[in-house]
Design an enzyme around this catalytic site. Structure first.
Site: not given
Lengths: 327, 327, 327, 327
Positions: D26, D133, D220-221
């Site tokens: 555009r 990328d 916890n993760h």
């Protein structure tokens, strides 16, 4: 069904647009192709019907890629001319010339009124409710409401981030014309302190009291949802609250037409598909002057006569829920 | 109601988490404060009940700010010990010691099974359905389903951007365990070419044929939704399709637990609020061993006995809708 | 470095909040733990410094889960008292009592002014620019700008859906105080017809002419971005445009504090991390009275003296780009 | 400039698509119209150049409404034939017949290689880097990278909701081919525990150790980002981690082409606009065989010869930042 032989179906969107209109147009067109009937898109709503702006779709690809688009590829306009008998006559003449056997109109109150007007003159027409205001009688939800609610909810979530950093009160003006549905449901979904809507008028003093109370209870922010149809506009209310000493500084957000846009939610796409498919079937079954709508889990029919003469009330239970959950 | 005097209510979330669990916990806690009863959060689901992990909330502010959070502030775990009578006994003993008069459990099949098990032993308990799989009998929608559907829909919308630039077929693996609900509804909302789900098995050859046909009809992309419970996994299917010559190159997306997260949609927040409020009322009315659910527009009750012994079927009509709209 | 032995670092956020402040606080705290120095969060900005509102973090978990949160967990306030020598003295006394060896202040113009004021009195202090207005000299981007820009862009995208269905002109009021940066960049990103900002004043007649011209060239919508610092407010401009006959109906959206909220974008999180890490290093190197900033790809230093005495100009090239691309 | 008289500009997109390609097209078209030169869109990349698939745009409206669309309206394909001299000759012949004086090619490595190949044969050509990328030498950022990073970030944010409810480790596979840029930056933005990328190989044992350590420190993760070019695929890694006893259960998400789609962020739209405008100017100035790129805040030029013979290294400093901030 030999009856369907050479049947030509028209579809238009009219009035204010709503997310999911395109998903509905797509479902209608593809159902038509599945039934081997002809399908014509009418541009610019009833205005285009008067002007004969028709677009004959040749195959399913012609409505490809529109499922997730906000707005409406058929354009939606309000038509003054169509309110007059003359305009309606011209529209009906054009439909006959184009060979349109049945018409589906997608839109809000005005759209359904128009549909009823020409149905009385013999046109086979089925209405589909689409309006973010959810003010249409005869359906639990209109197309676009769910998307608008989520747009409001996501916006208020952002306000809350900054609200809690600054001890501020945010007034958020939502759409809905004379109906408080959107404001009340948003109030619950967003954890608003209070909702101002046309159905349940309140005073600035009452609002001030509720906000002050929130402040005293240790809240570090307050969200106030103001329906556009409320007795006081958001900017005015903000000024009046600032004049009183409520513990919070007030700030105004006017969401405006943002609420009409956006890619439709899954709910709106599914509703649009179900209503669109059913509308085609209803016309092919020979029915007319009705609106397809959602009641519970079912797609049902309501006479357009009833749809246009009743109003959809706002639920007091939901209104009270806002206050009870905001503690 | 003198009956409510010193009433203490417990609430836990269990099993896989679902967006809206926090909104539900908030509604329960605030309704409890509104009714002037005590409210105790149980951490880590039934496991925490066994271990006595209780958190007594002092006021409405203690559940502030969680309305829009995904996951669950009470943590949700699966508990092996609770499947045994011993574990249940220990849990009940802890509830009695803590003075909990009634318990609300929020979760899926396993959670409701657990609720039924202790209800039979005299515990006053009400279940709330929350599971993105929407596989729970007795409710039209479980908490979390609408959010998960929108997460899938938004993801597939992104695929479609790139799909149409490249003549590619995308296989999207969705959750749902043995239930195809999520996959089928997503299929309609996303305009998928075909949905593979456990309820309606199909062959790789049939899938290939459908995709090839789409290619011949001029489609420049194809979306295939694969439920995790389908007879074939998405990666395997992709390999087999690539072996055949279907006109499109295939690519796989596995959404995984993304579907369980995210801020709940307006629908899920509203549903969570309504179910939470009703669950408190039901317990205070003295009822037990039931689940609150949504049927049509109403919040209704279903005996837990029926909930755990029935399965929710997938609608063939919706399954066919995918194909009809994908033309 | 024996020098770091028992070093205690303080951090505060001040002024208007900006998305990414929490990501920055987290990076600072974790860098501190990595360097084995003590870290103290100061609540409520300079006001909290005066009141001695300190929060000693014990380990990295204490700032867990805040990376993606909008707002600021340290709360941000404007402090009138800190503008006075007395307030500053009190703050410095508190810092000494708490044993704070160096202070990092995160915020906008006012925050950096405050930092410079106490640096002149011997406090070791490093500033980090965070303000959605991007009006801070010495850095290409302040924390929060990228998120705010995306919030505006997503909102205007929704307007455009409905704009093109209705031949409407939308006026969108953006933040930015006396700086037009946000409005101009948003204008390019959103494909606005024209941007009104304080740096490049224009007349209502000129705006009307541009919109009319767009109408004549066949555009079915027009977006006008109005910076809050522009010579005319959005609501006023809308009224004046409606009085003229420009071919489009005008509608106003005031985004307000929505622009300050939301989860920070990847860019803001990365910028926040880099600035936070560098600020800790700079203090440990013994420097003071400087601001860390982004120039090109590099994190650089600027004397606070220069930061507070210069203003960041808006780029005329970008302003013109809006018009050139809107053809 | 009389030189511009009747100048005809061609533009194509090629290779994998990237969000922002349309915004760039555009900007190029509108700049061309502003300069009163002719503009031709080439469909299907180099393949369309060979086949003579040209689309002459008549006015600015022809590229209206594409600014915010993902994918590319010009379609992007990889062309085997264009790698051969024969294919290139055919393409050049078609360009001459169509009267194309200069060509802008938007895409990644392959696209820029192709551009260099025909530039050496006398075609006036300027390249624009577009690839999620970010593996292109000579620019800080390629078009699409920022959008992809935000898509990954938002997805991982959702995982984190459910991760922290369940003590789970999530492996998220990101794109990037042989380049770890996307994975590393996402690792910082998402607060990942560790990133596996081609540039810095690690062992499964090391990953296990890091995750176990996180578990011991009370996390916890855990989020693990795996670049597609890493020595081990995400599904394989999950199996191997599950075989070891790391305290967390592992779950895999493969984002796939979702990362290529979506509406471009503000950053990508601004970058696309600036690069597009500059590319037109560079051609009109008579330059060729160069790529426009972003360095710091400036749009700069790099010889295509250098672009295609160098690779963009991943920054070790950023890689280490992931680990340091994940504590």
């Amino acid at each position: 069904m030999s009856k369907k032989k050479n049947y030509t179906l028209g579809v238009l969107t009219s009035g204010g647009d709503a997310p999911g209109m395109n998903a509905c147009v797509r479902a209608i067109a593809r159902t038509a192709f599945g039934e081997s009937i002809n399908i014509v898109g009418v541009m610019n709503g009833y205005e285009g019907l008067i002007n004969g702006e028709f677009k004959r779709w040749k195959n399913a690809r012609d409505v490809g890629g529109i499922l997730r688009r906000g707005g409406t590829v058929l354009q939606a306009q309000r038509s003054e001319r169509f309110r007059e008998k003359n305009g309606q006559r011209e529209a009906i003449r054009n439909m006959n010339e184009e060979g349109i056997d049945g018409l589906i109109t997608i839109g809000g109150d005005g759209t359904l009124n128009g549909a009823h007007a020409i149905a009385k003159q013999g046109v086979k027409v089925v209405g589909i409710p689409a309006s973010i205001d959810n003010d249409i009688w005869g359906t639990d939800m209109a197309i676009g409401v769910d998307t608008a609610l989520n747009t409001i909810t996501e916006s208020v979530d952002k306000l809350r981030d900054t609200a809690s950093s600054h001890t501020r009160a945010f007034l958020v003006e939502t759409m809905g014309r004379n109906n408080g549905y959107l404001a009340v449901q948003a109030g619950i979904a967003c954890g608003a302190e209070i909702v101002l809507c046309p159905e349940f008028p309140t005073t600035v003093e009452n609002v001030a009291e509720i906000i002050e109370d929130a402040y005293r209870r240790g809240k570090n922010h307050a969200i106030i949802i103001v329906a556009e149809g409320a007795t006081i506009r958001s900017t005015e209310l903000a000024e009046q609250l600032d004049a009183l000493d409520i513990g919070f500084k007030t700030r105004v957000t006017i969401l405006g037409h943002i609420q009409r846009g956006g890619s439709p939610t899954a709910f709106d796409r599914l509703l649009a598909a179900r209503l669109g498919i059913r509308a085609v079937q209803v016309l092919l079954e020979g029915q007319s002057d009705v609106m397809v709508g959602l009641r519970g889990r079912d797609i049902t029919l309501a006479p357009l006569k009833d749809v246009v003469s009743n109003t959809r009330p706002v639920n007091l239970e939901f209104y009270n829920m806002v206050r009870n959950l905001a503690q």
